[in-house]
Enzyme design. Structure first.
Site, PDB file in Angstrom:
ATOM      1  N   ASP A  91      -8.066  -5.692   0.211  1.00 35.76           N
ATOM      2  CA  ASP A  91      -8.563  -6.481  -0.935  1.00 35.76           C
ATOM      3  C   ASP A  91      -7.865  -7.724  -0.976  1.00 35.76           C
ATOM      4  O   ASP A  91      -8.465  -8.634  -1.747  1.00 35.76           O
ATOM      5  CB  ASP A  91      -7.973  -5.760  -2.140  1.00 35.76           C
ATOM      6  CG  ASP A  91      -9.119  -4.509  -2.540  1.00 35.76           C
ATOM      7  OD1 ASP A  91     -10.115  -4.365  -1.949  1.00 35.76           O
ATOM      8  OD2 ASP A  91      -8.816  -3.682  -2.866  1.00 35.76           O
ATOM      9  N   HIS A 133       0.885  -1.267   0.041  1.00 39.90           N
ATOM     10  CA  HIS A 133       0.169  -0.069  -0.136  1.00 39.90           C
ATOM     11  C   HIS A 133       0.887   1.372  -0.002  1.00 39.90           C
ATOM     12  O   HIS A 133       1.988   0.990   0.497  1.00 39.90           O
ATOM     13  CB  HIS A 133      -1.044   0.022   1.057  1.00 39.90           C
ATOM     14  CG  HIS A 133      -2.121   1.003   0.992  1.00 39.90           C
ATOM     15  ND1 HIS A 133      -1.903   2.475   1.466  1.00 39.90           N
ATOM     16  CD2 HIS A 133      -3.226   0.812   0.664  1.00 39.90           C
ATOM     17  CE1 HIS A 133      -3.084   2.896   1.149  1.00 39.90           C
ATOM     18  NE2 HIS A 133      -4.043   2.165   0.636  1.00 39.90           N
TER      19      HIS A 133
END
Ligand code: CMC
Length: 392
Positions: free
Chosen positions: A326, A269
Site C-alpha cells: 500500500d 507487516h
C-alpha cells in the site's frame, strides 16, 4: 487462566487449514495455489487469477471462455438495489456505502440460496466477482453526482471498471490501455493474502452458515481500518501532509516516538519481515505508469526519499519494517486519476475473490465447525445486586 492458549492478535495460532495461498514472511515469498505473485502479475490477468484461486488450477481454453462468459453475465445489479444509494448522504465515504450495498445483496439472494449446495456456492462466487466493480463504481458516481454507468460487457474486467468510474453520457469514452493494465495489476496484487483480518472475518462470519453476501460485507468493514486495507488512503494522506522532502525527518521522528501514535503508513507487516513481494512489483509498476503517462508527481519524490531514509534508519531496520504494497498502490491510483476515497474500495474489489475462495474452501470441507474463540476472563465473580439507593 490456564485452560486456553492466550494469543491476542493471533501471532502464533493457525485458525484453519488452507490450500489457497502460501506466505513465507522471512523470505518474502507469496504463492497463490503454488504460483509466485511476481509471475502472476507479469503473465496472467485478474480473471485468470480469480479462476485459479477459486478452483485450484488455471483454466484451459474452454474453461476460460466459460468463466469469462459467466462473469460478464452477472455484472448488472437489480434496479431496486440502485435505489438504495439514494439513501446515503452524498458525502458518504464510498467504503461506508460498500458495507451497506454489498450487505444488501443478501436481501436479493437469500431464500433461494442454500450454502450447503455446491452449485449455489459457485454461483455466489461468480455473482460477487461480477458485481463488485459495478457497486464500487456506483458508490463513486453517487458521491460526485454523476449518473450511474451500466457495465459494458465488451470490455475487460479492469476496462469495464474504469469505464463505469469515468465515463459520462455526454462524451465518448475510450479505455486507456496503460490504465487498464495498471488496474489489472493492482487487482492481481491484492487478490488474496491468506488469513488476514478481513478474510478471517469472512471465514468466522461464514462458519455460522450465514448469508455469504452479508459475510463479505463484514469483510469489507474489517478491511476499511487503516492498519489493513485503509492503509493505501492513509498513506497518501500522510504523503500529502509531509508535503515536501525537507519535512521527512520530522515525520520519521514522530513515527519513532513511543508517545506519539503516528506510524509511517504503508510501512510494516505482520507476516513479512524481509520484504513484501507485492510491494516490489507495485514499486516497479508505479514507476512504469508514471513514465507512461508522463506524470511528474512531487509526492513520488517524497515517497522515494521517505523510503530511502526509513530503510537506513536503525529503528525501522531493527523492527524489520519495510514498505508494504500500500505504500505504492496509492501513488499508482492517484496517477490514474482515482480519488483517495476509492483506494480501499478498489482493494475490496480485488480481495473479494480471496474472501469468497476462502469462504468456499471452508464450506467445501466436510465437518465444518462454527468458529468460536475462547477468552481469559478478567472480570469479577459472585457479586450481589445492591438496591439502587445504596449504590455510590
Ligand atoms: N511505523 C512506525 N512504527 C511501526 C510501524 C510503522 N508503520 N509498524 C510497526 N511499528 C512498530 C510498532 O510501534 C512496534 O514497536 P514496539 O515493538 O516498540 O512496540 C513494532 O513496530 C511492532 O509493531 P506491531 O504493531 O506490534 O506489529 P503488528 O504485526 O501487530 O502490525 C501492521 C502490523 C501492518 C498493523 C503495522 O506495521 C502498521 O500499523 N503499519 C502501518 C499500517 C499499514 O501500512 N498497514 C498495511 C498492511 S499491508 C496491506 C494489508 O494487507 O492489509
Amino acid at each position: 487462566a490456564g485452560y486456553f492458549t492466550y494469543d491476542p492478535g493471533f501471532l502464533a495460532t493457525a485458525s484453519c487449514e488452507s490450500a489457497i495461498t502460501f506466505i513465507d514472511g522471512d523470505k518474502g515469498i507469496l504463492l497463490h495455489r503454488g504460483y509466485g505473485i511476481e509471475e502472476l502479475a507479469e503473465k496472467s490477468d485478474y480473471l485468470e487469477v480469480c479462476y485459479l484461486l477459486l478452483n485450484g488450477q488455471f483454466p484451459d481454453q474452454e474453461q476460460s471462455e466459460k468463466f469469462h462468459h459467466v462473469i460478464l453475465h452477472h455484472t448488472m445489479i437489480h434496479e431496486q438495489l440502485a435505489k438504495l444509494y439514494q439513501g446515503f448522504r452524498r458525502d458518504s465515504h464510498p467504503m461506508a456505502i460498500m458495507c451497506g450495498v454489498v450487505g444488501a445483496l443478501s436481501a436479493f439472494y437469500h431464500d433461494s440460496l442454500d450454502v450447503t449446495n455446491e452449485t449455489h456456492r459457485e454461483i455466489t462466487a461468480y455473482r460477487l466477482i461480477s458485481k463488485m466493480p459495478t457497486l464500487a463504481a456506483m458508490s463513486y458516481k453517487y458521491s460526485n453526482g454523476q449518473p450511474f454507468v451500466y457495465p459494458d460487457n465488451s470490455l475487460s474486467y479492469a476496462g469495464n471498471f474504469l469505464k463505469m468510474m469515468f465515463a459520462v453520457p455526454c462524451e465518448e469514452f475510450k479505455v486507456n490501455p496503460v490504465l487498464e493494465r495498471a488496474m489489472d495489476k493492482i487487482f492481481i496484487l491484492h487478490a488474496d493474502h491468506e488469513q488476514n483480518a478481513s478474510t478471517s472475518t469472512v471465514r468466522l462470519a461464514g462458519s455460522s452458515g450465514a448469508n455469504p453476501f452479508a459475510c463479505i460485507a463484514a469483510g469489507i468493514a474489517s478491511l476499511w481500518g487503516p492498519a489493513h486495507g485503509g492503509a493505501n488512503e492513509a498513506c497518501l494522506n500522510m504523503l500529502e501532509e509531509i508535503g515536501s522532502v525537507e519535512n521527512i525527518p520530522e515525520y520519521i521522528d514522530k513515527a519513532k516516538d513511543k508517545n506519539d501514535p503516528f506510524r509511517l503508513m504503508g510501512f510494516g507487516h505482520r507476516v513479512y519481515k524481509n520484504h513484501d513481494p507485492r510491494a516490489t512489483v507495485m514499486r516497479k509498476a508505479c514507476h512504469e505508469v508514471l513514465d507512461d503517462l508522463n506524470i511528474n508527481d512531487p509526492l513520488l519524490d517524497v515517497a522515494m526519499e521517505l523510503e530511502r531514509i526509513a530503510l537506513e534508519d536503525p529503528y525501522f531496520v531493527e523492527k524489520k519494517l519495510y514498505p508494504n504494497v500500500d505504500f505504492y498502490s496509492g501513488l499508482v491510483l492517484r496517477a490514474m486519476g482515482i480519488p483517495k476515497s476509492m483506494f480501499t474500495v478498489i482493494f475490496a474489489i480485488s480481495r473479494t475473490i480471496g474472501w469468497i475462495s476462502h469462504w468456499k474452501e471452508m464450506l467445501d470441507q466436510p465437518g465444518l465447525k462454527i468458529g468460536r474463540p475462547r477468552q481469559l476472563y478478567t472480570g469479577e465473580v459472585g457479586l450481589k445486586i445492591d438496591d439502587v439507593k445504596n449504590r455510590s
